[in-house]
Design a protein around this motif. Structure first.
Motif, PDB file in Angstrom:
ATOM      1  N   GLN A   5       0.817  -1.215   0.000  1.00  0.00           N
ATOM      2  CA  GLN A   5       0.000   0.000   0.000  1.00  0.00           C
ATOM      3  C   GLN A   5       0.850   1.264   0.000  1.00  0.00           C
ATOM      4  OE1 GLN A   5      -3.444   0.086   2.388  1.00  0.00           O
ATOM      5  NE2 GLN A   5      -3.557   2.294   2.452  1.00  0.00           N
ATOM      6  N   LYS A   6       1.918   1.282   0.801  1.00  0.00           N
ATOM      7  CA  LYS A   6       2.698   2.510   0.933  1.00  0.00           C
ATOM      8  C   LYS A   6       3.465   2.853  -0.343  1.00  0.00           C
ATOM      9  CE  LYS A   6       6.687   0.345   3.196  1.00  0.00           C
ATOM     10  NZ  LYS A   6       7.513   0.395   1.982  1.00  0.00           N
ATOM     11  N   SER A  12      -2.351   6.582  -0.508  1.00  0.00           N
ATOM     12  CA  SER A  12      -2.178   5.268   0.122  1.00  0.00           C
ATOM     13  C   SER A  12      -1.414   5.382   1.417  1.00  0.00           C
ATOM     14  CB  SER A  12      -1.411   4.332  -0.809  1.00  0.00           C
ATOM     15  OG  SER A  12      -2.048   4.232  -2.031  1.00  0.00           O
ATOM     16  N   ASP A  13      -0.527   6.364   1.513  1.00  0.00           N
ATOM     17  CA  ASP A  13       0.299   6.493   2.714  1.00  0.00           C
ATOM     18  C   ASP A  13       0.648   7.961   2.937  1.00  0.00           C
ATOM     19  OD1 ASP A  13       1.881   6.015   4.895  1.00  0.00           O
ATOM     20  OD2 ASP A  13       3.661   5.571   3.706  1.00  0.00           O
ATOM     21  N   ASP A  15       1.068   9.588   5.628  1.00  0.00           N
ATOM     22  CA  ASP A  15       2.090   9.819   6.665  1.00  0.00           C
ATOM     23  C   ASP A  15       3.504   9.666   6.122  1.00  0.00           C
ATOM     24  OD1 ASP A  15       0.009  10.253   8.319  1.00  0.00           O
ATOM     25  OD2 ASP A  15       0.214   8.413   9.480  1.00  0.00           O
ATOM     26  N   GLY A  16       3.648   8.970   4.999  1.00  0.00           N
ATOM     27  CA  GLY A  16       4.985   8.766   4.431  1.00  0.00           C
ATOM     28  C   GLY A  16       5.387   9.875   3.459  1.00  0.00           C
ATOM     29  N   SER A  22       2.285  16.448   1.763  1.00  0.00           N
ATOM     30  CA  SER A  22       1.213  16.213   2.731  1.00  0.00           C
ATOM     31  C   SER A  22       0.264  17.416   2.760  1.00  0.00           C
ATOM     32  CB  SER A  22       1.885  15.946   4.080  1.00  0.00           C
ATOM     33  OG  SER A  22       0.994  15.953   5.078  1.00  0.00           O
ATOM     34  N   HIS A  86      -6.461   5.896   8.107  1.00  0.00           N
ATOM     35  CA  HIS A  86      -5.167   5.231   8.220  1.00  0.00           C
ATOM     36  C   HIS A  86      -4.072   6.203   8.642  1.00  0.00           C
ATOM     37  CE1 HIS A  86      -2.012   2.680   6.077  1.00  0.00           C
ATOM     38  NE2 HIS A  86      -2.628   1.868   6.881  1.00  0.00           N
ATOM     39  N   SER A  87      -4.212   7.453   8.216  1.00  0.00           N
ATOM     40  CA  SER A  87      -3.137   8.431   8.393  1.00  0.00           C
ATOM     41  C   SER A  87      -3.321   9.202   9.698  1.00  0.00           C
ATOM     42  CB  SER A  87      -3.146   9.400   7.205  1.00  0.00           C
ATOM     43  OG  SER A  87      -2.539  10.616   7.558  1.00  0.00           O
ATOM     44  N   ASP A 109      -6.940   1.118  10.431  1.00  0.00           N
ATOM     45  CA  ASP A 109      -6.999   0.519   9.104  1.00  0.00           C
ATOM     46  C   ASP A 109      -8.427   0.023   8.863  1.00  0.00           C
ATOM     47  OD1 ASP A 109      -6.715  -0.948   6.805  1.00  0.00           O
ATOM     48  OD2 ASP A 109      -5.007  -2.121   7.506  1.00  0.00           O
ATOM     49  N   HIS A 131      -7.248   2.697  -3.020  1.00  0.00           N
ATOM     50  CA  HIS A 131      -5.905   2.854  -2.463  1.00  0.00           C
ATOM     51  C   HIS A 131      -5.461   1.685  -1.592  1.00  0.00           C
ATOM     52  CE1 HIS A 131      -5.943   6.959  -3.890  1.00  0.00           C
ATOM     53  NE2 HIS A 131      -7.057   7.190  -3.254  1.00  0.00           N
TER      54      HIS A 131
END
Ligand SMILES: C[S@@+](CC[C@H](N)C(=O)[O-])C[C@H]1O[C@@H](n2cnc3c(N)ncnc32)[C@H](O)[C@@H]1O
Length: 274
Positions: A5-6, A12-13, A15-16, A22, A86-87, A109, A131
């Motif tokens: 996912q990331k 999808s991510d 936080d990354g 962001s 998720h984030s 999640d 996603h």
């Protein structure tokens, strides 16, 4: 093999992402919520879910919490909305926008919810399944937490329906081929698969509505379509050198001449847990 996912789209991510990306993603979610075409999609989804006073609803993949707050207005003080994303960054942003309504913001999640079976009266899940790693597993989890007779409403994009006019069509196809799996998820036809997935998950009275969004200016389209948005940083494009600038120049020219057009179908599908 399907990438984790990331490794997929920015959504999808979150936080990354870098701080700059962001911020762009959060702004994008806010702007999308204000866009008349997205509001049209949401009106369709509200009609299908039919939120009622006193209900406990789940917004799975709730982003900045905008829809959760609209749902809270419908369920009223006797009801409750659980907004799960998720984030943690986006959850913090959602909390900072809290309006005092009956929304609880949680990081989690959607495929593994910390909730008992049959916990909610209804579920809203908008532009999330495209996603995730396993959309069917996520849907099974949404069904698990919904009470019998409760309603599940899924909203998702069909990126395969995206079409442009006003720019050279060959150039548009080349750009779309490069951005698939990057700006748009690899699961680019998620919207059209939702009805099949809900029927497969055993839901009853499954109804489906394709809402085709029309964009007649680059500015309007850029809110929903990253590939016409000049704000998306050049280094995040997956295109060969020069292609992005050539494409955006054509988009701009079509906007100037009034001939720009883009269409994208977003599906709204709902069903009842047996
Ligand atoms: C395109 S945004 C849509 C947000 C919101 N539903 C809306 O329509 O404004 C996708 C959201 O799904 C969240 N998300 C992605 N994978 C998730 C997962 N496995 N569980 C929960 N949320 C997830 C992302 O963090 C992001 O906030």
């Amino acid at each position: 093999m399907e990438p984790a996912q990331k490794d997929r789209t920015p959504f999808s991510d979150i936080d990354g992402l870098s701080a700059q990306m962001s911020e762009i993603v959060l702004d994008a979610l806010t702007e999308m919520g204000r866009h008349p075409e997205i509001q049209r999609v949401r009106r369709t989804a509200f009609d299908m879910l039919g939120p009622a006073a006193g209900e406990r609803l789940l917004d799975a993949g709730s982003g900045s919490g905008e829809v959760a707050r609209l749902l809270a207005a419908r369920v009223g003080p006797a009801g409750e909305v659980l907004a799960v994303d998720h984030s943690s960054a986006i959850t913090a942003a959602a909390v900072s926008r809290h309006d005092g309504s009956a929304v609880s913001y949680l990081t989690g999640d959607a495929a593994a919810l910390a909730m008992p079976d049959d916990h909610v009266d209804g579920v809203w899940c908008e532009r999330v399944l495209q996603h995730v790693d396993d959309a069917d597993a996520t849907i099974r989890e949404l069904v698990r937490v919904t009470r019998p007779g409760g309603r599940i409403c899924l909203v998702d994009t069909d990126w395969g329906s995206l079409a442009f006019d006003g720019m050279p069509s060959g150039l548009g196809e080349v750009v779309l081929a490069h951005v698939r799996g990057h700006f748009t998820p690899r699961q680019h036809d998620m919207g059209r698969t939702l009805r099949r997935r809900l029927v497969g998950a055993g839901l009853r009275n499954v109804v489906a509505a394709p809402v085709t969004c029309l964009f007649t200016s680059p500015e309007s389209a850029a809110v929903v379509l990253p590939m016409v948005n000049p704000r998306v940083p050049e280094e995040t494009w997956a295109t060969p050198p020069g292609l992005r600038d050539e494409w955006l120049a054509c988009v701009d020219a079509a906007g100037q001449s009034g001939t720009f057009l883009a269409v994208l179908t977003i599906w709204v599908v709902a069903g009842t847990k047996a």
